[in-house]
Design a protein around this motif. Structure first.
Motif, PDB file in Angstrom:
ATOM      1  N   TYR A 148     -46.220  41.538  35.000  1.00 36.36           N
ATOM      2  CA  TYR A 148     -47.423  41.262  35.788  1.00 36.36           C
ATOM      3  C   TYR A 148     -47.269  40.058  36.717  1.00 36.36           C
ATOM      4  CZ  TYR A 148     -49.299  44.296  32.152  1.00 36.36           C
ATOM      5  OH  TYR A 148     -49.517  45.355  31.317  1.00 36.36           O
ATOM      6  N   GLY A 149     -46.491  39.067  36.314  1.00 38.32           N
ATOM      7  CA  GLY A 149     -46.397  37.847  37.101  1.00 38.32           C
ATOM      8  C   GLY A 149     -45.741  38.038  38.446  1.00 38.32           C
ATOM      9  N   ILE A 150     -44.682  38.854  38.515  1.00 39.32           N
ATOM     10  CA  ILE A 150     -43.996  39.063  39.791  1.00 39.32           C
ATOM     11  C   ILE A 150     -44.917  39.757  40.786  1.00 39.32           C
ATOM     12  CG2 ILE A 150     -42.098  40.316  40.889  1.00 39.32           C
ATOM     13  CD1 ILE A 150     -40.414  39.765  38.445  1.00 39.32           C
ATOM     14  N   GLY A 151     -45.624  40.780  40.299  1.00 30.42           N
ATOM     15  CA  GLY A 151     -46.555  41.470  41.194  1.00 30.42           C
ATOM     16  C   GLY A 151     -47.646  40.539  41.688  1.00 30.42           C
ATOM     17  N   TRP A 152     -48.187  39.714  40.794  1.00 31.36           N
ATOM     18  CA  TRP A 152     -49.237  38.770  41.210  1.00 31.36           C
ATOM     19  C   TRP A 152     -48.706  37.764  42.224  1.00 31.36           C
ATOM     20  CZ3 TRP A 152     -49.225  33.474  40.645  1.00 31.36           C
ATOM     21  CH2 TRP A 152     -50.421  32.816  40.972  1.00 31.36           C
ATOM     22  N   PHE A 153     -47.480  37.264  41.990  1.00 30.81           N
ATOM     23  CA  PHE A 153     -46.909  36.252  42.877  1.00 30.81           C
ATOM     24  C   PHE A 153     -46.721  36.799  44.294  1.00 30.81           C
ATOM     25  CE2 PHE A 153     -43.158  34.307  44.846  1.00 30.81           C
ATOM     26  CZ  PHE A 153     -43.541  32.978  44.854  1.00 30.81           C
TER      27      PHE A 153
END
Length: 278
Positions: free
Chosen positions: A33-38
């Motif tokens: 989830y973090g890469i997509g959010w970033f």
């Protein structure tokens, strides 16, 4: 300090197993989830495309892989820790020390210090012939440890000088050498006025018995005739007046007089006179 190369999996396996579990969860969330959010927070077209692919589950297999590897390393860490604990608790006296392989001997010495509250790093540098086998950290102090399973050979002053040189080179605070065969008088004289702790077989036996679990497997019984004389002393050992750690019966190198010394030495230099307990 020069160390052997470790893979990421080895590094995680060297940590306490709960840390590996947490790292696995954090890695999963960060990748899934973090890469997509970033990248989704960016205005660029490429960033938006990466965010769309990430949100579509493209990175899910990688996230699961990272979590699985971290959890596998945590399992390895748990099994290693359990094996070390069983190894130490199975010690019944000097004969069991003698039966241990040199690598097992290093592990049980490390476990004894670990139960005293030290953070213990098994460096893998020493091997069967010597070197830095363990690095202890506690209270902001670093102690380099060499373990010798020699049974019929005393550690000479050359070995002690080498470890002292390593201490100075690596800017450590102290040195500890544990040797079943004991130490020559020259080695003891060289160490007497330096932050060097020499642990012979009776002292090591007392240390191990003091940290073994009460009623643990094969816990040392002082009443049995084939045990070292150090074991009864360890059973009745007082607490250090400074740090409350269990004390070890030691002997003054000059006079031969017995006294109680803190088992956390050199981090703590508390002592008690043996007459204080009579």
């Amino acid at each position: 300090m020069t160390r052997r190369r470790q893979s990421g999996l080895d590094s995680v396996a060297a940590l306490p197993w709960p840390v590996g579990i947490v790292l696995g969860v954090v890695g999963f969330v960060a990748i899934r989830y973090g890469i997509g959010w970033f990248f989704g927070a960016s205005d660029g077209r490429i960033g938006q495309e990466i965010a769309d692919q990430a949100s579509g589950g493209m990175l899910a297999p990688l996230a699961w892989l990272v979590m699985g590897l971290c959890w596998f390393a945590a399992l390895v860490s748990y099994l290693r820790g359990r094996a070390r604990r069983k190894l130490l608790d199975a010690q019944t006296g000097l004969e069991s020390f003698n039966r241990a392989h040199w690598r097992e001997f290093e592990l049980l010495v490390g476990e004894a210090f670990r139960r005293q509250g030290y953070a213990v790093e098994e460096t893998g540098q020493g091997g069967a012939d010597g070197g830095i086998d363990l690095i202890l950290r506690k209270g902001g102090r670093t102690t380099l440890v060499q373990v010798k399973r020699w049974r019929r050979v005393q550690v000479d002053v050359r070995v002690v000088r080498e470890m002292y040189g390593l201490m100075v080179h690596h800017r450590a605070d102290a040195v500890c050498i544990a040797a079943l065969g004991g130490f020559t008088r020259a080695a003891e004289r060289f160490a007497s006025d330096k932050p060097i702790e020499l642990i012979d077989a009776p002292a090591l036996l007392a240390l191990v018995s003091s940290v073994q679990q009460d009623g643990g497997i094969g816990s040392i019984e002082p009443s049995q005739p084939d045990r070292s004389e150090a074991a009864p002393a360890a059973r009745a050992a007082p607490a250090c007046p400074h740090c409350r750690a269990t004390m070890i019966l030691r002997h003054n190198k000059s006079t031969g007089e017995a006294f109680w010394g803190c088992s956390a030495y050199p981090a703590c230099r508390g002592t008690r006179a043996t007459s204080a307990l009579d």
